[in-house]
Design a protein around this motif. Structure first.
Motif, PDB file in Angstrom:
ATOM      1  N   ASN A   1       6.071  17.201 -23.840  1.00  0.00           N
ATOM      2  CA  ASN A   1       4.864  16.689 -23.174  1.00  0.00           C
ATOM      3  C   ASN A   1       3.775  17.753 -23.183  1.00  0.00           C
ATOM      4  O   ASN A   1       3.434  18.317 -22.132  1.00  0.00           O
ATOM      5  CB  ASN A   1       5.182  16.267 -21.734  1.00  0.00           C
ATOM      6  N   PRO A   2       3.202  18.039 -24.338  1.00  0.00           N
ATOM      7  CA  PRO A   2       2.274  19.176 -24.431  1.00  0.00           C
ATOM      8  C   PRO A   2       1.027  19.023 -23.575  1.00  0.00           C
ATOM      9  O   PRO A   2       0.561  20.004 -22.984  1.00  0.00           O
ATOM     10  CB  PRO A   2       1.926  19.221 -25.920  1.00  0.00           C
ATOM     11  N   ALA A   3       0.473  17.813 -23.482  1.00  0.00           N
ATOM     12  CA  ALA A   3      -0.759  17.634 -22.716  1.00  0.00           C
ATOM     13  C   ALA A   3      -0.503  17.860 -21.223  1.00  0.00           C
ATOM     14  O   ALA A   3      -1.265  18.570 -20.549  1.00  0.00           O
ATOM     15  CB  ALA A   3      -1.329  16.243 -22.951  1.00  0.00           C
ATOM     16  N   LEU A   4       0.581  17.274 -20.704  1.00  0.00           N
ATOM     17  CA  LEU A   4       0.902  17.444 -19.285  1.00  0.00           C
ATOM     18  C   LEU A   4       1.256  18.887 -18.985  1.00  0.00           C
ATOM     19  O   LEU A   4       0.781  19.466 -17.994  1.00  0.00           O
ATOM     20  CB  LEU A   4       2.063  16.527 -18.908  1.00  0.00           C
ATOM     21  N   ASP A   5       2.094  19.494 -19.821  1.00  0.00           N
ATOM     22  CA  ASP A   5       2.504  20.868 -19.577  1.00  0.00           C
ATOM     23  C   ASP A   5       1.301  21.813 -19.610  1.00  0.00           C
ATOM     24  O   ASP A   5       1.166  22.702 -18.748  1.00  0.00           O
ATOM     25  CB  ASP A   5       3.537  21.313 -20.611  1.00  0.00           C
ATOM     26  N   ALA A   6       0.416  21.625 -20.593  1.00  0.00           N
ATOM     27  CA  ALA A   6      -0.767  22.486 -20.681  1.00  0.00           C
ATOM     28  C   ALA A   6      -1.632  22.326 -19.438  1.00  0.00           C
ATOM     29  O   ALA A   6      -2.120  23.313 -18.869  1.00  0.00           O
ATOM     30  CB  ALA A   6      -1.558  22.157 -21.939  1.00  0.00           C
ATOM     31  N   ARG A   7      -1.825  21.088 -19.004  1.00  0.00           N
ATOM     32  CA  ARG A   7      -2.665  20.856 -17.826  1.00  0.00           C
ATOM     33  C   ARG A   7      -2.077  21.525 -16.594  1.00  0.00           C
ATOM     34  O   ARG A   7      -2.788  22.220 -15.842  1.00  0.00           O
ATOM     35  CB  ARG A   7      -2.835  19.357 -17.588  1.00  0.00           C
ATOM     36  N   LEU A   8      -0.778  21.351 -16.357  1.00  0.00           N
ATOM     37  CA  LEU A   8      -0.155  21.937 -15.175  1.00  0.00           C
ATOM     38  C   LEU A   8      -0.216  23.460 -15.196  1.00  0.00           C
ATOM     39  O   LEU A   8      -0.500  24.108 -14.180  1.00  0.00           O
ATOM     40  CB  LEU A   8       1.293  21.465 -15.060  1.00  0.00           C
ATOM     41  N   LEU A   9       0.041  24.043 -16.353  1.00  0.00           N
ATOM     42  CA  LEU A   9       0.049  25.506 -16.450  1.00  0.00           C
ATOM     43  C   LEU A   9      -1.354  26.083 -16.332  1.00  0.00           C
ATOM     44  O   LEU A   9      -1.557  27.136 -15.705  1.00  0.00           O
ATOM     45  CB  LEU A   9       0.713  25.932 -17.759  1.00  0.00           C
ATOM     46  N   VAL A  10      -2.336  25.410 -16.925  1.00  0.00           N
ATOM     47  CA  VAL A  10      -3.715  25.894 -16.824  1.00  0.00           C
ATOM     48  C   VAL A  10      -4.227  25.744 -15.396  1.00  0.00           C
ATOM     49  O   VAL A  10      -4.864  26.654 -14.852  1.00  0.00           O
ATOM     50  CB  VAL A  10      -4.623  25.160 -17.828  1.00  0.00           C
TER      51      VAL A  10
ATOM     52  N   VAL B   1       8.376  23.913 -16.903  1.00  0.00           N
ATOM     53  CA  VAL B   1       7.040  24.070 -16.326  1.00  0.00           C
ATOM     54  C   VAL B   1       7.107  24.359 -14.828  1.00  0.00           C
ATOM     55  O   VAL B   1       6.432  25.260 -14.323  1.00  0.00           O
ATOM     56  CB  VAL B   1       6.193  22.800 -16.572  1.00  0.00           C
ATOM     57  N   HIS B   2       7.919  23.601 -14.108  1.00  0.00           N
ATOM     58  CA  HIS B   2       7.912  23.750 -12.655  1.00  0.00           C
ATOM     59  C   HIS B   2       8.605  25.027 -12.202  1.00  0.00           C
ATOM     60  O   HIS B   2       8.323  25.525 -11.101  1.00  0.00           O
ATOM     61  CB  HIS B   2       8.509  22.509 -12.002  1.00  0.00           C
ATOM     62  N   ARG B   3       9.474  25.586 -13.020  1.00  0.00           N
ATOM     63  CA  ARG B   3      10.010  26.915 -12.716  1.00  0.00           C
ATOM     64  C   ARG B   3       8.915  27.965 -12.871  1.00  0.00           C
ATOM     65  O   ARG B   3       8.828  28.920 -12.099  1.00  0.00           O
ATOM     66  CB  ARG B   3      11.180  27.242 -13.644  1.00  0.00           C
TER      67      ARG B   3
ATOM     68  N   PRO C   1      18.523  23.395 -22.743  1.00  0.00           N
ATOM     69  CA  PRO C   1      18.357  24.766 -22.235  1.00  0.00           C
ATOM     70  C   PRO C   1      17.484  24.833 -20.982  1.00  0.00           C
ATOM     71  O   PRO C   1      17.708  25.691 -20.120  1.00  0.00           O
ATOM     72  CB  PRO C   1      17.698  25.500 -23.404  1.00  0.00           C
ATOM     73  N   GLU C   2      16.502  23.938 -20.866  1.00  0.00           N
ATOM     74  CA  GLU C   2      15.636  23.948 -19.683  1.00  0.00           C
ATOM     75  C   GLU C   2      16.439  23.753 -18.403  1.00  0.00           C
ATOM     76  O   GLU C   2      16.051  24.262 -17.344  1.00  0.00           O
ATOM     77  CB  GLU C   2      14.575  22.847 -19.788  1.00  0.00           C
ATOM     78  N   VAL C   3      17.551  23.021 -18.493  1.00  0.00           N
ATOM     79  CA  VAL C   3      18.415  22.821 -17.332  1.00  0.00           C
ATOM     80  C   VAL C   3      19.483  23.902 -17.267  1.00  0.00           C
ATOM     81  O   VAL C   3      19.625  24.601 -16.258  1.00  0.00           O
ATOM     82  CB  VAL C   3      19.078  21.426 -17.386  1.00  0.00           C
ATOM     83  N   LYS C   4      20.228  24.060 -18.340  1.00  0.00           N
ATOM     84  CA  LYS C   4      21.391  24.952 -18.326  1.00  0.00           C
ATOM     85  C   LYS C   4      21.011  26.405 -18.072  1.00  0.00           C
ATOM     86  O   LYS C   4      21.751  27.147 -17.411  1.00  0.00           O
ATOM     87  CB  LYS C   4      22.138  24.828 -19.662  1.00  0.00           C
ATOM     88  N   ASP C   5      19.871  26.822 -18.580  1.00  0.00           N
ATOM     89  CA  ASP C   5      19.485  28.231 -18.463  1.00  0.00           C
ATOM     90  C   ASP C   5      18.696  28.538 -17.205  1.00  0.00           C
ATOM     91  O   ASP C   5      18.393  29.712 -16.943  1.00  0.00           O
ATOM     92  CB  ASP C   5      18.661  28.650 -19.682  1.00  0.00           C
ATOM     93  N   HIS C   6      18.356  27.510 -16.400  1.00  0.00           N
ATOM     94  CA  HIS C   6      17.466  27.774 -15.268  1.00  0.00           C
ATOM     95  C   HIS C   6      17.932  27.163 -13.953  1.00  0.00           C
ATOM     96  O   HIS C   6      17.560  27.668 -12.891  1.00  0.00           O
ATOM     97  CB  HIS C   6      16.045  27.299 -15.606  1.00  0.00           C
TER      98      HIS C   6
ATOM     99  N   ALA D   1       0.161  33.587 -20.734  1.00  0.00           N
ATOM    100  CA  ALA D   1       1.492  34.098 -20.394  1.00  0.00           C
ATOM    101  C   ALA D   1       2.399  32.962 -19.923  1.00  0.00           C
ATOM    102  O   ALA D   1       3.586  32.912 -20.256  1.00  0.00           O
ATOM    103  CB  ALA D   1       1.386  35.176 -19.323  1.00  0.00           C
ATOM    104  N   ALA D   2       1.841  32.028 -19.144  1.00  0.00           N
ATOM    105  CA  ALA D   2       2.619  30.891 -18.682  1.00  0.00           C
ATOM    106  C   ALA D   2       3.053  30.017 -19.851  1.00  0.00           C
ATOM    107  O   ALA D   2       4.200  29.555 -19.911  1.00  0.00           O
ATOM    108  CB  ALA D   2       1.799  30.076 -17.675  1.00  0.00           C
ATOM    109  N   VAL D   3       2.164  29.793 -20.800  1.00  0.00           N
ATOM    110  CA  VAL D   3       2.506  28.996 -21.977  1.00  0.00           C
ATOM    111  C   VAL D   3       3.570  29.711 -22.805  1.00  0.00           C
ATOM    112  O   VAL D   3       4.484  29.078 -23.350  1.00  0.00           O
ATOM    113  CB  VAL D   3       1.249  28.684 -22.806  1.00  0.00           C
ATOM    114  N   ALA D   4       3.494  31.025 -22.899  1.00  0.00           N
ATOM    115  CA  ALA D   4       4.515  31.766 -23.637  1.00  0.00           C
ATOM    116  C   ALA D   4       5.888  31.575 -22.999  1.00  0.00           C
ATOM    117  O   ALA D   4       6.899  31.438 -23.701  1.00  0.00           O
ATOM    118  CB  ALA D   4       4.147  33.253 -23.682  1.00  0.00           C
ATOM    119  N   ARG D   5       5.951  31.553 -21.674  1.00  0.00           N
ATOM    120  CA  ARG D   5       7.217  31.292 -20.980  1.00  0.00           C
ATOM    121  C   ARG D   5       7.712  29.880 -21.276  1.00  0.00           C
ATOM    122  O   ARG D   5       8.912  29.667 -21.471  1.00  0.00           O
ATOM    123  CB  ARG D   5       7.043  31.499 -19.475  1.00  0.00           C
TER     124      ARG D   5
END
Length: 292
Positions: free
Chosen positions: A30-39, A79-81, A213-218, A68-72
């Motif tokens: 979800n690039p548009a949503l993720d970008a909006r939330l992080l920005v 995103v919410h982490r 990985p978003e679930v298992k690693d976090h 930096a947030a986008v790099a993470r």
């Protein structure tokens, strides 16, 4: 929201487009949503800022924070982490390494038990809720937000989770009706409740290996892993629930999509009967209600 400090920098709309493009090029779902939330998080702006003043300059330090947030995110962190909080049932809940990230599927359980608890509160003038393995406090706090006469005890084995739950209760104005207890399931729980609710760990070892990985690693493993068949926590809850239920009290549980029959059998063996069930927004079995 607070304004971004004035000063020369990249226009807000250009920053959004650029970072959305980076996420899309990497195949983020979800690039548009993720970008909006992080920005928005990094620049202290909101959606209305982007609509009313898309060309507003974003200072270089805020641009760097967004990058930096986008790099993470590109490294697989949810995103919410990154933001450190997530919305749940109209509340904003802070996360910690000891808590699951509350997800919309869990709102199915809140929806399922809420009418019954509203009826109890209307009839008796009060309602007592026990939330086992509370994590962020999501289930208990959502119910408190909807039932002014209710009080909740929230337990967890992780002190860090209880600290996050207390913070969430305080910041959502619910702390006066919310109590936390450090407890391994019913180990340090006393009293009786009109409802015992839980989103226990229910992932099997084989399912865990296949998690994104978003679930298992976090998300913390102990909040996910439910034993060989995923039913270990349900057996513990079923074995200990009877002394803590008020007459007519209910047990509300989130379940895995394939666990409806298995969890039902566990609770029937403990002397409870299933009285309700619900599917999540994806049409999967997600929540059950039992009573003695």
């Amino acid at each position: 929201m607070a304004e971004t400090p004035a000063g020369p920098g990249e226009p807000l709309d250009a920053l959004l487009r650029r970072l959305r493009g980076r996420l899309a090029a990497a195949g983020v779902e979800n690039p548009a949503l993720d970008a909006r939330l992080l920005v928005e998080h990094s620049t202290s702006t909101d959606r209305m800022d982007a609509i009313r003043d898309p060309g507003r300059p974003v200072r270089s330090d805020a641009v760097q924070a967004a990058e930096a947030a986008v790099a993470r995110r590109l490294a697989g962190e949810p995103v919410h982490r990154i933001i450190g909080q997530r919305g749940f049932y109209g509340l904003t809940l802070h996360l910690s390494p000891d808590t699951l990230e509350p997800r919309p599927d869990t709102e199915t359980l809140v929806d399922l038990v809420l009418p019954r608890l509203r009826a109890v509160a209307a009839e008796r003038g009060h309602c007592r809720i026990l939330d086992l393995g509370t994590g962020t406090g999501a289930i208990a706090l959502a119910l408190l937000s909807q039932i002014p006469q209710a009080r909740a005890v929230a337990s967890d084995i992780a002190p860090g989770a209880l600290a996050a739950a207390r913070r969430n209760a305080d910041e959502n104005g619910l702390s006066e009706r919310f109590e936390t207890v450090l407890s391994d399931w019913f180990g340090d729980i006393s009293g009786r409740y009109d409802a015992i609710v839980s989103n226990p760990p229910y992932i099997t070892a084989s399912e865990y290996a296949a998690l994104a990985p978003e679930v298992k690693d976090h998300d913390p493993p102990r909040a996910l892993l439910g034993g060989a068949d995923g039913l270990e926590a349900y057996r513990v809850i079923a074995a200990g629930v009877t002394p803590h239920l008020e007459p007519g009290g209910i047990v509300g549980l989130e379940i895995g999509a394939s666990q409806k029959d298995g969890v039902t059998q566990v609770f029937q063996a403990a002397g409870l009967v299933r009285i309700d069930a619900a599917k999540d927004m994806g049409g999967r079995d997600r929540a059950l209600v039992f009573r003695l």
